[in-house]
Write an enzyme that holds these catalytic residues in place. Sequence first.
Site, PDB file in Angstrom:
ATOM      1  N   GLY A 147       0.915  -1.086   0.078  1.00  0.00           N
ATOM      2  CA  GLY A 147       0.257  -0.285   0.043  1.00  0.00           C
ATOM      3  C   GLY A 147       0.738   1.020  -0.014  1.00  0.00           C
ATOM      4  O   GLY A 147       1.243   2.276  -0.927  1.00  0.00           O
ATOM      5  N   MET A 148       1.580   1.154   0.916  1.00  0.00           N
ATOM      6  CA  MET A 148       3.149   2.083   1.219  1.00  0.00           C
ATOM      7  C   MET A 148       3.640   2.410  -0.417  1.00  0.00           C
ATOM      8  O   MET A 148       4.294   3.415  -0.917  1.00  0.00           O
ATOM      9  CB  MET A 148       3.705   2.676   2.334  1.00  0.00           C
ATOM     10  N   GLY A 149       4.367   0.776   0.238  1.00  0.00           N
ATOM     11  CA  GLY A 149       5.542   0.865  -1.142  1.00  0.00           C
ATOM     12  C   GLY A 149       5.657   1.348  -2.146  1.00  0.00           C
ATOM     13  O   GLY A 149       6.911   0.930  -3.397  1.00  0.00           O
ATOM     14  N   ARG A 173       0.843  -8.564  -6.537  1.00  0.00           N
ATOM     15  CA  ARG A 173       1.698  -7.231  -6.244  1.00  0.00           C
ATOM     16  C   ARG A 173       2.488  -6.785  -7.723  1.00  0.00           C
ATOM     17  O   ARG A 173       1.738  -4.869  -7.760  1.00  0.00           O
ATOM     18  CB  ARG A 173       2.511  -6.547  -4.996  1.00  0.00           C
ATOM     19  N   THR A 215       8.791  -2.788   2.988  1.00  0.00           N
ATOM     20  CA  THR A 215       8.759  -4.387   2.777  1.00  0.00           C
ATOM     21  C   THR A 215       7.896  -4.131   4.383  1.00  0.00           C
ATOM     22  O   THR A 215       8.006  -3.212   5.639  1.00  0.00           O
ATOM     23  CB  THR A 215       9.531  -5.694   3.126  1.00  0.00           C
ATOM     24  N   SER A 216       6.659  -4.944   4.563  1.00  0.00           N
ATOM     25  CA  SER A 216       6.168  -4.197   6.260  1.00  0.00           C
ATOM     26  C   SER A 216       7.057  -5.154   7.412  1.00  0.00           C
ATOM     27  O   SER A 216       6.485  -5.859   8.153  1.00  0.00           O
ATOM     28  CB  SER A 216       4.672  -5.025   5.824  1.00  0.00           C
ATOM     29  N   HIS A 219       7.368  -4.184  10.538  1.00  0.00           N
ATOM     30  CA  HIS A 219       7.409  -3.730  11.838  1.00  0.00           C
ATOM     31  C   HIS A 219       6.434  -4.926  12.248  1.00  0.00           C
ATOM     32  O   HIS A 219       6.195  -4.591  13.432  1.00  0.00           O
ATOM     33  CB  HIS A 219       6.235  -2.032  11.596  1.00  0.00           C
ATOM     34  N   CYS A 234       0.580  19.082  -2.428  1.00  0.00           N
ATOM     35  CA  CYS A 234       2.695  19.390  -3.071  1.00  0.00           C
ATOM     36  C   CYS A 234       2.780  20.107  -1.642  1.00  0.00           C
ATOM     37  O   CYS A 234       2.078  20.613  -0.562  1.00  0.00           O
ATOM     38  CB  CYS A 234       2.608  20.267  -3.890  1.00  0.00           C
TER      39      CYS A 234
HETATM   40  N1  LIG Z   1       7.208   6.226   5.682  1.00  0.00           N
HETATM   41  C1  LIG Z   1       6.196   6.365   6.632  1.00  0.00           C
HETATM   42  O1  LIG Z   1       5.977   7.363   6.931  1.00  0.00           O
HETATM   43  C2  LIG Z   1       5.168   5.275   6.625  1.00  0.00           C
HETATM   44  C3  LIG Z   1       4.055   5.313   6.678  1.00  0.00           C
HETATM   45  C4  LIG Z   1       3.336   4.359   7.110  1.00  0.00           C
HETATM   46  C5  LIG Z   1       3.713   2.603   6.763  1.00  0.00           C
HETATM   47  N2  LIG Z   1       4.916   2.866   6.669  1.00  0.00           N
HETATM   48  C6  LIG Z   1       5.406   1.222   7.056  1.00  0.00           C
HETATM   49  O2  LIG Z   1       6.145   0.742   5.870  1.00  0.00           O
HETATM   50  C7  LIG Z   1       6.060  -0.095   5.064  1.00  0.00           C
HETATM   51  C8  LIG Z   1       5.253  -0.583   4.464  1.00  0.00           C
HETATM   52  O3  LIG Z   1       3.618  -0.652   4.436  1.00  0.00           O
HETATM   53  P1  LIG Z   1       2.998  -0.782   2.896  1.00  0.00           P
HETATM   54  O4  LIG Z   1       1.338  -0.150   3.798  1.00  0.00           O
HETATM   55  O5  LIG Z   1       3.326  -1.126   1.884  1.00  0.00           O
HETATM   56  O6  LIG Z   1       3.030  -2.202   3.710  1.00  0.00           O
HETATM   57  P2  LIG Z   1       1.806  -3.399   2.402  1.00  0.00           P
HETATM   58  O7  LIG Z   1       1.788  -4.926   3.907  1.00  0.00           O
HETATM   59  O8  LIG Z   1       0.429  -3.355   2.328  1.00  0.00           O
HETATM   60  O9  LIG Z   1       3.334  -4.205   2.239  1.00  0.00           O
HETATM   61  C9  LIG Z   1       4.757  -4.591   2.229  1.00  0.00           C
HETATM   62  C10 LIG Z   1       4.801  -5.399   1.540  1.00  0.00           C
HETATM   63  O10 LIG Z   1       6.040  -5.879   1.847  1.00  0.00           O
HETATM   64  C11 LIG Z   1       6.626  -7.225   0.450  1.00  0.00           C
HETATM   65  N3  LIG Z   1       7.307  -8.125   1.104  1.00  0.00           N
HETATM   66  C12 LIG Z   1       6.951  -8.607   3.706  1.00  0.00           C
HETATM   67  N4  LIG Z   1       7.895  -9.655   2.719  1.00  0.00           N
HETATM   68  C13 LIG Z   1       8.851  -9.068   2.080  1.00  0.00           C
HETATM   69  C14 LIG Z   1      10.404  -9.690   1.919  1.00  0.00           C
HETATM   70  N5  LIG Z   1      11.085 -10.464   2.809  1.00  0.00           N
HETATM   71  N6  LIG Z   1      10.709  -9.508   0.372  1.00  0.00           N
HETATM   72  C15 LIG Z   1      10.684  -8.553  -0.080  1.00  0.00           C
HETATM   73  N7  LIG Z   1       8.824  -7.936  -0.223  1.00  0.00           N
HETATM   74  C16 LIG Z   1       8.650  -8.597   0.844  1.00  0.00           C
HETATM   75  C17 LIG Z   1       4.985  -7.966   1.111  1.00  0.00           C
HETATM   76  O11 LIG Z   1       4.650  -8.997   0.188  1.00  0.00           O
HETATM   77  C18 LIG Z   1       4.561  -6.524   1.031  1.00  0.00           C
HETATM   78  O12 LIG Z   1       3.260  -7.271  -0.413  1.00  0.00           O
HETATM   79  C19 LIG Z   1       5.274  -0.842   6.813  1.00  0.00           C
HETATM   80  O13 LIG Z   1       6.034  -1.019   8.027  1.00  0.00           O
HETATM   81  C20 LIG Z   1       4.324   0.501   7.359  1.00  0.00           C
HETATM   82  O14 LIG Z   1       4.146   0.264   8.525  1.00  0.00           O
HETATM   83  C21 LIG Z   1       6.125   3.778   6.607  1.00  0.00           C
END
Ligand SMILES: NC(=O)c1ccc[n+]([C@@H]2O[C@H](COP(=O)([O-])OP(=O)(O)OC[C@H]3O[C@@H](n4cnc5c(N)ncnc54)[C@H](O)[C@@H]3O)[C@@H](O)[C@H]2O)c1
Lengths: 558, 558
Positions: free
Chosen positions: B177-179, B202, B265-266, B268, B410
Site C-alpha cells: 500500500g505504501m511501498g 503486487r 517491506t512491512s 514493523h 504538494c
Molecule cells: N514512511 C512512512 O511514513 C510510513 C508510513 C506508513 C507506514 N510505513 C511502513 O512501511 C511499511 C510498508 O507499508 P505498506 O503499507 O506498503 O505495507 P504492505 O503490507 O501493504 O506491503 C508490504 C509488502 O512487502 C512485501 N514483503 C514482505 N516481506 C518481504 C520480503 N522478505 N521480501 C520482499 N518483499 C516482502 C509484501 O509482499 C508486501 O507486498 C510498513 O512497515 C509500514 O508500517 C511507513
Amino acid sequence: MTTGTGSAPRKVRAPRGTVRSAKGWPQEAALRMLHNNLDPEVAEHPDRLVVYGGSGRAARDWASFDRITAVLRELGDDETLLVQSGRPVGVLPTHEWAPRVLIANANLVGDWSNWEEFRRLEALGLTMYGQMTAGSWIYIGTQGILQGTYETFGAVAAKRFGGSLAGTLTLTAGLGGMGGAQPLAVTMNGGTALVLECDATRIERRIAQGYLDVRADSLDDALRRAEQARRERRAVSIGVQANAADAVPELLRRGAPVDVVTDQTSAHDPLAYLPSGVDFADWGDYATRAPEDFTRRARESMAAHVEAMVGFADAGAEVFDYGNAIRGEARTAGYARAFDFPGFVPAYIRPLFCQGKGPFRWAALSGDPADIARTDRAVLELFGDDDHLARWIRMAGERISYQGLPARICWLGQGERAAAGQRFNELVASGEISAPLAIGRDHLDTGSVASPYRETESMADGSDAIADWPLLNALVNTASGASWVSIHHGGGVGIGRSLHAGQVSVADGSDLAARKLHRVLANDPATGVIRHADAGYGQAEETAEQHGIRLPMREGRD
Amino acid sequence: MTTGTGSAPRKVRAPRGTVRSAKGWPQEAALRMLHNNLDPEVAEHPDRLVVYGGSGRAARDWASFDRITAVLRELGDDETLLVQSGRPVGVLPTHEWAPRVLIANANLVGDWSNWEEFRRLEALGLTMYGQMTAGSWIYIGTQGILQGTYETFGAVAAKRFGGSLAGTLTLTAGLGGMGGAQPLAVTMNGGTALVLECDATRIERRIAQGYLDVRADSLDDALRRAEQARRERRAVSIGVQANAADAVPELLRRGAPVDVVTDQTSAHDPLAYLPSGVDFADWGDYATRAPEDFTRRARESMAAHVEAMVGFADAGAEVFDYGNAIRGEARTAGYARAFDFPGFVPAYIRPLFCQGKGPFRWAALSGDPADIARTDRAVLELFGDDDHLARWIRMAGERISYQGLPARICWLGQGERAAAGQRFNELVASGEISAPLAIGRDHLDTGSVASPYRETESMADGSDAIADWPLLNALVNTASGASWVSIHHGGGVGIGRSLHAGQVSVADGSDLAARKLHRVLANDPATGVIRHADAGYGQAEETAEQHGIRLPMREGRD
Ligand SMILES: NC(=O)c1ccc[n+]([C@@H]2O[C@H](COP(=O)([O-])OP(=O)(O)OC[C@H]3O[C@@H](n4cnc5c(N)ncnc54)[C@H](O)[C@@H]3O)[C@@H](O)[C@H]2O)c1
Ligand SMILES: NC(=O)c1ccc[n+]([C@@H]2O[C@H](COP(=O)([O-])OP(=O)(O)OC[C@H]3O[C@@H](n4cnc5c(N)ncnc54)[C@H](O)[C@@H]3O)[C@@H](O)[C@H]2O)c1
C-alpha cells in the site's frame, strides 16, 4: 535552546492599581496573574518559580519569566503569545476574539508519559510541571482548598442530611496542606468535626490559623466533647493527637456516634503514613533506614484503618475516600473489602459536575479588597437564595485573609457563571469595581479534566480514561473568546494520570469583554454538561435541556 | 449513550456542484469532505466507515454520521459542532472567526494509552481510531502517499545528487500500500529503481496502475536492466520477484552499482515479513501455525537484510530506514550495527520541516477536475521557479487519476502556503474556479505532530516525546480562523506513540475567508518553524527570521 541569560531569582509581586502598562487588560491580567502566582504570599518556593503542589511552576526559568513579561507588555490586541511548558516560544498575529496567550504544559506522548522520562526532559531544561493553576497563572492560595472541601462536605450534607451538617459528627484524620481545611469546612457546613493527627505541631498551627477550634487532651476527652457538641448541634471542630490506625478502630469499638467518616492522611505515599506502634519522633529516621519494612507496616496500618471505616459504613455512616488512595493501599495489604466505600468524586462531586458546577474564581487586578467585597455582594444579589453558596460567601468575607491579589472562589453551575461574569463586567464598566477582574477556574472542573483516579473515576459508561474531553474543552474556550487557555498533563495525580485544561477571561468593562464572557462562561461548563450527558448521567441531560445546550445524538433520538 | 438508531451502512459520495445546502461554505465543505472520505473510490471499507490505515474512521458509527450531516446542514456561521472520537456530542454558540467543527479523536490519558485499553473502549462504543486524515475529513486517496514518497526521494536527490536522481540507481523492496509508490516516486525524480517484492501479484498490480514500469524475470535480468538504465540516465523502474533478505545481500556481494538503498517491506510486523527460505505460498499457513518460530526466522532475515544495507552504506550509498522499524527488528535479532543508517525523517524530512514545508493539499468542492487544473496552473504561476515542485505538479496533472473529489497535494513551505491560499481564494472570488476549495494538510506536518518513532525521532535537543507542540498547533489554528480543527492520538504509528493535529480551511472567495487564510496558512506552519527553532535547528531560525516569525527567547538574546 537558551536558558538563563543572566536572569536571577528575585521577589515578584503583581502590579496593582487601575493603570495598566500593557496594551490591553487581557495582556495586563496575564502579566499580573503570572506575577501574583510568584508572590511570596502565594507561592511555596518563589525563588524556584514553584507555586504549589510539589513542583508546579509558573514559568520554566527566570529568563522565560522575563521574556513572558516583556512580550505581554507590548503584545497587541490581535496577537497571541505561545508558551510551551513555561517558556515563551512564539508570538503570532491572530485576531481580537483569539486568546492573548496559549499554553501547553508538561504534555508527553503516551508511551513516554512517566516520571522518569519527564524528569529526564525537565533536567534537560525542555519541560516543566505546571500542576493545574500554577502554569496557567490562576492560583489564588489556600482559599481554593478550603472552598473545595467546603463544597464536598456541603454535598455530603445535601445528599444525606437535608442540606446541613448540624447535629452530625464527622470523623477524619490529617491536618496537612490539604487536610487542614477539613475542620473549618465541616463547621462552615454547621457540623461537628473530630480530627485525628499524629503531629502535634500541625494541630497547633491549624488552631492558630482559625481552621481548627480546639485541641483535646486525649481520645476520651475528644470523644466526650464531640458527642456533646453533636447533641447540642454546635458547629465546632476538635483536634486530637492520635494515630488514625489505632483511633479509628477504637472509636468504632466504642460505638462512637459518627455520621460521616473520611481521611486525609497522606496515604498515597506509604512513607508519609505513620504506622501503628511507631513513635512520631522516630518516623523520619525509621522511614529512611528501613523503607521496605516501614512501607509494609504502613500498609498493614492502613488496612486496619480502612477496615474500621468500612465498619462505620456498615453501621450506617456516610464514608468516602478523599482522594488519598488509602483504599488501594489497604487492598495491597490484603484487605478485601477496601473498595466497599466510594471515592468522593463519584459520590459527591459528579452530581455537581452534572449541573455544570465547578471551581469558579476571580481576582481583583486592582489589588483592592473593596473590589472583592463588591463582587461578594454581587454574588449574594444574584444567588442569595442558594443558602449553601450564601453561607460560603459570607463566611469567606469574614474569615479568609487574602494571599497576593484579593480573590474569591465559589462553585457556580451552568448559567450562574455567565450571569456572574456579566454582572462583574457591568460593575467594572460602571466604576463600582475599580479595575478589571481576572475570571478563571481550577482545572478540576466538570468538562476540563480526564483523570481516572480522581475526577473521572468510575464514570457510568466506563469512559474514565478518554481524554478527548479536556482537549475539546480547551479548543472550545479558544474558540469562545477566553483571554488565555492552557492544556496540562499530570496535575494533582501525576504524570501519566491526567490531562486537563484551563481558561481565564478578563472582565474589563468593555462591550467586547461582555460578549466574550457571555460565550466563554457558558461554553466552558457546557462542555462538562455535554461530557456527563454523553456518559449517560440523566442529571446532566436535564441541565442541558434546561439551559438549551444542544446534544446532537439526543436530538437524533426524537 | 446512543448508538445506531436504525442508521444502516450505505454508499455515500460527496455532493457536487456550486450550490450549497448548508448555511455557509465552511459547513458545506465539512459535509462534503466527510462524505468524500467515505466515497467507495476513496475509503478502504466504507461500509464500516473505515477510510484507510487499518481502522482509521471518518465517524464513530452510521448514526453519528447521520447526525453530523444533519447538524452541518443547519449549523450557523457563529456556531460550532463538537465531535468526540467520531461522535457529534454538542453544538455551541461561538463567533464567525471560530472553527465550525472541533474534533478530538482517540485521545487517552497516558497510563491508559495502550491498544488493549483502546480496543476495550472501542468495543464499548466509546471511541474510534481517527488515523490522521480519516477522522478529520481530509483524506484524498493514494495521491498523498505518492507525493510524500516523491518528496522524500526529492530530498535525497537534493542532499546527495544535485537535485535529481538522473543517473542513479535506487534499490528498495516492498510494493504494498505504501511501498508501491516508490518506483513512480523515483522515476518522477529522474532516477532508476530496482524493487524487490516476494508477491508476484503486487508487481503486476503496480504495473497495471502505471506505478511500476517493467517486471524482470530474474535478479540477473533485473540487475542487467538496472545497470544499463542507470548508465543511460533513464528514469525507469524495474520490479523483480525476490526475497529481499536474500537479494539485498546478493546484490551487495556482486558489487551492484547502487546509489540509494531503502526498504518498505512491512517489517514493523514480523509476521508480515517473509523469512528467507520460506516459500511465498506457505507464508500464511506457517505464520498462523507457528508464529513464534516464524517471528524468530523473520527477525534473523531482517538482520541479514539490514546488514547488507549497512554494507551498501559502508560502500558509500545513501541508505535510510523508511519508517517500517526494520532497524529495531534487526537489533532485536542481535545485529549490533542496525542503527548505523538514519531514519528518513531526521535525514530528509526535518530539513523541509525547518522551512515550514509539509503536505499542503486541497480539494475542489465542485467535483470539477477543471478547478484543480486551474489551481495547478496557479501553483506553477506562483512557484514555477521551483523545479522540483513544478515537475510534480506537471506529472501529477498527467498521471494522477482522482479518487472522489478532484484534489491535489504538494509540499509547500512558510510563506508559500499563505500565498497559494490567497491566490486560490481570489480565483474562487473571480469565478475562474467554479466553487470553493477545502484547503488542509496531513497531520505529519512540521508543527503538528509529536511522534518519537517517526516525525520527531532524534530531535537535536532530545525533545522527541514532548507533546506540547501539536496541542499548541491545534490551539493556534483554532485561534486563527481555520474551518475545522482536530487533535488525534495514534496515527500511523499506533496508540501510545503519537499525538497530532489537523486543520482544514475553506477558500470560498469571501473577504473573511481571505483574512482567515492569511492567518491560518501562515500560523499553522509557523508553529513548526518555531518548534524546530526552539530545538536548535539553525535552518528553522533562519526561516523564522526571513518570514518575520517572532521567537521571544531569541529576541531576549539580542
Ligand atoms: N514512511 C512512512 O511514513 C510510513 C508510513 C506508513 C507506514 N510505513 C511502513 O512501511 C511499511 C510498508 O507499508 P505498506 O503499507 O506498503 O505495507 P504492505 O503490507 O501493504 O506491503 C508490504 C509488502 O512487502 C512485501 N514483503 C514482505 N516481506 C518481504 C520480503 N522478505 N521480501 C520482499 N518483499 C516482502 C509484501 O509482499 C508486501 O507486498 C510498513 O512497515 C509500514 O508500517 C511507513
Ligand atoms: N481530595 C483531593 O482532591 C486531594 C487533592 C490533593 C491531594 N489529596 C490527597 O490528600 C492527602 C492529604 O494531603 P495533604 O496535602 O494534606 O498531605 P500532608 O502530607 O500535608 O498532610 C498529611 C497529614 O497526615 C498526618 N498523618 C500521617 N499519618 C498519620 C496517621 N497514621 N494518623 C494520623 N495522622 C497521620 C501527617 O502528620 C500530616 O499532617 C494526600 O494523600 C493527598 O494526595 C487529595
